[in-house]
Design a protein around this motif. Structure first.
Motif, PDB file in Angstrom:
ATOM      1  N   UNK A   1      42.557  46.495  47.974  1.00 32.95           N
ATOM      2  CA  UNK A   1      42.585  46.266  46.529  1.00 32.95           C
ATOM      3  C   UNK A   1      44.025  46.123  46.057  1.00 32.95           C
ATOM      4  N   UNK A   2      44.902  46.990  46.512  1.00 39.56           N
ATOM      5  CA  UNK A   2      46.303  46.944  46.094  1.00 39.56           C
ATOM      6  C   UNK A   2      46.969  45.646  46.518  1.00 39.56           C
ATOM      7  N   UNK A   3      46.817  45.276  47.777  1.00 36.04           N
ATOM      8  CA  UNK A   3      47.486  44.081  48.293  1.00 36.04           C
ATOM      9  C   UNK A   3      46.928  42.814  47.652  1.00 36.04           C
ATOM     10  N   UNK A   4      45.606  42.726  47.543  1.00 37.49           N
ATOM     11  CA  UNK A   4      45.035  41.520  46.942  1.00 37.49           C
ATOM     12  C   UNK A   4      45.391  41.416  45.461  1.00 37.49           C
ATOM     13  N   UNK A   5      45.429  42.532  44.759  1.00 41.49           N
ATOM     14  CA  UNK A   5      45.832  42.514  43.356  1.00 41.49           C
ATOM     15  C   UNK A   5      47.287  42.128  43.184  1.00 41.49           C
TER      16      UNK A   5
ATOM     17  N   UNK B   1      41.206  35.964  41.270  1.00 46.57           N
ATOM     18  CA  UNK B   1      40.538  37.078  40.586  1.00 46.57           C
ATOM     19  C   UNK B   1      39.209  37.429  41.246  1.00 46.57           C
ATOM     20  N   UNK B   2      38.509  36.427  41.766  1.00 43.69           N
ATOM     21  CA  UNK B   2      37.271  36.699  42.505  1.00 43.69           C
ATOM     22  C   UNK B   2      37.565  37.489  43.781  1.00 43.69           C
ATOM     23  N   UNK B   3      38.678  37.190  44.435  1.00 40.97           N
ATOM     24  CA  UNK B   3      39.063  37.944  45.631  1.00 40.97           C
ATOM     25  C   UNK B   3      39.377  39.394  45.291  1.00 40.97           C
ATOM     26  N   UNK B   4      40.044  39.609  44.176  1.00 43.07           N
ATOM     27  CA  UNK B   4      40.349  40.978  43.752  1.00 43.07           C
ATOM     28  C   UNK B   4      39.058  41.719  43.408  1.00 43.07           C
TER      29      UNK B   4
END
Length: 76
Positions: free
Chosen positions: A19-23, A43-46
């Motif tokens: 979550x941290x890295x993708x955000x 945003x869909x990936x997050x």
């Protein structure tokens, strides 16, 4: 060794880091100039990473199974 790697704690830390890295990546790339479709994909990936993190934390633990054997019926 693999039991520690695939434990509940490692799953929670792994999804939290996901979550941290993708955000962070999505925020950085959106700030540098993505178009609307690319931003929606980021945003869909997050949201997918957040869904995985929530699923890891609320998934029910397997119920313990009591094993019966012939020795249980014997009297000492």
């Amino acid at each position: 060794m693999l039991k520690a790697l695939f434990s509940q704690g490692m799953a929670e830390w792994g999804t939290a880091s996901l979550v941290f890295v993708s955000g962070a990546m999505a925020g950085r790339l959106i700030a540098t100039g993505m178009n609307d479709v690319q931003a929606a994909g980021a945003l869909a990936a997050v949201l997918g990473a957040i869904t995985a993190a929530v699923a890891v934390r609320v998934w029910p633990a397997p119920a313990p199974v009591k094993v019966r054997s012939d020795r249980d019926d014997r009297r000492l």
